[in-house]
Design a protein around this motif. Sequence first.
Motif, short mmCIF file in Angstrom:
data_model
loop_
_atom_site.label_atom_id
_atom_site.label_comp_id
_atom_site.label_asym_id
_atom_site.label_seq_id
_atom_site.Cartn_x
_atom_site.Cartn_y
_atom_site.Cartn_z
N ARG A 1 0.83 -1.20 0.00
CA ARG A 1 0.00 0.00 0.00
C ARG A 1 0.87 1.26 0.00
N ASN A 2 1.95 1.24 0.80
CA ASN A 2 2.83 2.40 0.83
C ASN A 2 3.55 2.61 -0.50
N LEU A 3 3.95 1.51 -1.11
CA LEU A 3 4.62 1.63 -2.42
C LEU A 3 3.65 2.15 -3.48
N HIS A 4 2.42 1.66 -3.40
CA HIS A 4 1.44 2.05 -4.43
C HIS A 4 0.99 3.48 -4.24
N ASP A 5 0.66 3.85 -2.99
CA ASP A 5 0.09 5.18 -2.75
C ASP A 5 1.15 6.27 -2.64
N GLY A 6 2.34 5.91 -2.21
CA GLY A 6 3.36 6.93 -2.00
C GLY A 6 4.47 6.91 -3.02
N THR A 7 5.33 5.89 -2.92
CA THR A 7 6.52 5.85 -3.76
C THR A 7 6.18 5.79 -5.24
N GLN A 8 5.23 4.95 -5.61
CA GLN A 8 4.87 4.83 -7.02
C GLN A 8 4.35 6.16 -7.57
N ALA A 9 3.51 6.84 -6.79
CA ALA A 9 2.98 8.13 -7.24
C ALA A 9 4.09 9.15 -7.43
N HIS A 10 5.06 9.15 -6.51
CA HIS A 10 6.18 10.09 -6.65
C HIS A 10 7.04 9.76 -7.86
N LEU A 11 7.26 8.46 -8.10
CA LEU A 11 8.06 8.08 -9.27
C LEU A 11 7.35 8.46 -10.57
N ALA B 1 5.38 11.01 -10.87
CA ALA B 1 5.56 12.46 -10.98
C ALA B 1 6.95 12.80 -11.50
N VAL B 2 7.98 12.08 -11.01
CA VAL B 2 9.34 12.32 -11.49
C VAL B 2 9.45 12.01 -12.98
N GLY C 1 9.97 13.88 -18.44
CA GLY C 1 9.41 13.95 -19.79
C GLY C 1 9.16 15.38 -20.21
N GLU C 2 8.67 16.19 -19.28
CA GLU C 2 8.44 17.60 -19.59
C GLU C 2 9.76 18.30 -19.90
N ALA C 3 10.81 17.98 -19.12
CA ALA C 3 12.12 18.59 -19.37
C ALA C 3 12.66 18.18 -20.74
N ARG C 4 12.44 16.94 -21.11
CA ARG C 4 12.92 16.49 -22.42
C ARG C 4 12.21 17.24 -23.54
N GLU C 5 10.89 17.44 -23.39
CA GLU C 5 10.16 18.18 -24.42
C GLU C 5 10.63 19.64 -24.47
N MET C 6 10.87 20.22 -23.29
CA MET C 6 11.35 21.60 -23.26
C MET C 6 12.72 21.71 -23.92
N LEU C 7 13.57 20.70 -23.69
CA LEU C 7 14.90 20.72 -24.31
C LEU C 7 14.80 20.59 -25.82
N ARG C 8 13.84 19.74 -26.28
CA ARG C 8 13.67 19.57 -27.73
C ARG C 8 13.11 20.83 -28.37
N ASP C 9 12.24 21.55 -27.64
CA ASP C 9 11.62 22.76 -28.19
C ASP C 9 12.48 24.00 -27.98
N GLY C 10 13.64 23.85 -27.40
CA GLY C 10 14.52 24.99 -27.17
C GLY C 10 13.99 25.96 -26.15
N THR D 1 12.84 20.52 -9.68
CA THR D 1 11.66 19.89 -9.08
C THR D 1 11.76 18.37 -9.15
N ALA D 2 12.20 17.86 -10.31
CA ALA D 2 12.36 16.41 -10.45
C ALA D 2 13.41 15.88 -9.49
N HIS D 3 14.48 16.64 -9.30
CA HIS D 3 15.54 16.23 -8.38
C HIS D 3 15.02 16.17 -6.94
N ASP D 4 14.27 17.21 -6.53
CA ASP D 4 13.71 17.21 -5.18
C ASP D 4 12.73 16.05 -4.98
N SER D 5 11.92 15.77 -6.00
CA SER D 5 10.97 14.65 -5.91
C SER D 5 11.71 13.33 -5.78
N THR D 6 12.84 13.20 -6.48
CA THR D 6 13.63 11.98 -6.39
C THR D 6 14.20 11.81 -4.99
N LYS D 7 14.68 12.89 -4.38
CA LYS D 7 15.22 12.80 -3.02
C LYS D 7 14.11 12.46 -2.02
#
Length: 466
Positions: A246-256, A258-259, A264-273, A285-291
Motif C-alpha cells: 500500500r505504501n509503495l502504491h500510494d506513496g513511492t509509485q505516485a512520486h516516481l 511524478a518524477v 518527460g516535460e524537461a525532455r520536451e522543453m529541451l527539444r523545443d529549445g 523539481t524532479a531532483h527534489d521529488s527523487t530525493k
Amino acid sequence: MTSMVSERPTFLLAPFDRRTWRAYGFLWLSLLLAPFALTYVLFTIGFIAAVSVTVIGLFVAGAVLLGMRGWGAMYRRMAIRFLDVEIAEPTPRLPRRGFWRRVGAMLGDATAWRALLYMAVTFPLAIVAFVVSTVFLAVATGATTHWAWSQFLPLQQASDGRWHRGASFGTDWFVDTPARQLMLFGAGVILLYLWPQVQRMFVALFALLATSLLGPTQASLRVADVERARAVTVDDADARLRRIERNLHDGTQAHLVAVAMQIGEAREMLRDGADPADLAAVLETAHDSTKDTLAELRELARGIRPPALDAGLAVALETLAARAAVPVRAHAAGLGDADLSPSVASITYFAVAELVSNATRHAEATGVDVVAGIEPAADPATGSTRPALVVRVHDDGRGGAVVREPGPDGRGSGLAGLMDRLSGVDGLLRVVSPAGGPTVVTVIIPLTGTPRPGTSSTGAGAPGRR
C-alpha cells in the motif's frame, strides 16, 4: 493445564459447608460410575487385544478407544463442578489423511489413554473413599443423635440378668445413662469434625489425578503455542507485506510517476529549445521529488528491518530512543557482545518500539526508560535457569494498561498481539500498570545459547527518571 482448589472452609464450619457436601456428592457419583467405567476399561483393553490382528479390527479398536475421550470429558466436568478445580480442555484431535495415519492417530491418542488410566486408578479409590467417608459421617451422625433414637431400640439382657436399652459396646457396657449418652455425643462431635478432614484427603487425590490425567499434556500445550505463534507470525508477515504494498502504491509509485512526468516535460522543453531557466526549474523539481522518494524508501526499509540492527541491538535501541516522540533513555549494557540471533534482535526492537509508541499515544507519558541486558531467568517448562534477554520499559504515564483480547474492530490488541509474537521465540510479557502509573512492561526472551565472554548483566531496576 491449571488447577485451583477453592479456599478451605473454617474448621468449625467444615461439616456444614456446602463445599464439603459437594465433595461428598462427588464421591457418591464416582462410586456409582466406577463399575461402568471399569467395565468399559476392561472391554476396551480386551477388545483391542482381540481384534487388532485384522486391519478393520484396528480401526474399530481405535474408535472404541476414542470413546475414552467422552468418559474423560464427563469426569473433568464432575471435578470442575464438585471439586472447584479448573482443568483446561485437552487439545482437539487433528484430522489425519490416509488410512494408516488415521488408525495410528486413533490408537495413539494420548488423551484417551490418560482417561483410561484415570478410570482404572480411581476405581479402587472411589470405593475406599466413599466407604471411609460414609462410615465417618454415619457413625458421627448416629453418635450425636443416639440420645434421641436409642429409646426405640429393643431391650437387651446383660450377663448379670439386667435389661438395657441403647447401643452396646461389648457384652455388658450399654449407653443408657446420661453420662454415657454425653460421652457418646462428644465422640460423635469429634468424628463429625474429623469427617471433612479425612474426606479432604481423598478429594485432594481425586483432584490431583483429574488435573494430571484429564487435562492437556505439556507437549500438546507446547504444540498449540507453537501453532498459534506460527499463525501470528504468518498474519504479521501478511499484514506487513500488505502495508508495504500500500505504501509503495500510494506513496513511492505516485512520486516516481511524478518524477517521470517531470523528466518527460524537461525532455520536451529541451527539444523545443525552451528557456534554460525554466528547464532548470523543472529539473530541480524532479531532483527534489527523487530525493523525497529515496527518503520514503529508506523509511519503508527501516520499517521492514532497521539498518541500525546491523550494528547490534544496543545501537538500534539508542537510535529508536533518538527518534521517539518523547524523551527516551536507553540503557543496554553488555548487549554489544551478546550472541543474539537476528530474529530475537528484530522482535525485541519492534517490541520496544510498540511499547514506546503505546506510552506516547495511550499512557500520555512524558518520559520512557528502556533497560536491556542478559540476565538469568527461570524456564517455565523445566524450572531450570538459563540466560535470557530481559528488557524493561518504564514510563511515567497514567497506567491502567492490561492485556486483553482485541475488540470486534481489531483495536485494543497491541499487548495481546505483542505477547503472541513473543511466544514465537518462547518469550514472555509481564505488565505491571496500576491506575495512575507508572507502567513497567518486562520482555523476557530465553537465549538458546550462552552469551559470549564479556557479556554483562544489567540491574533489575530502571535508571533514574529525568
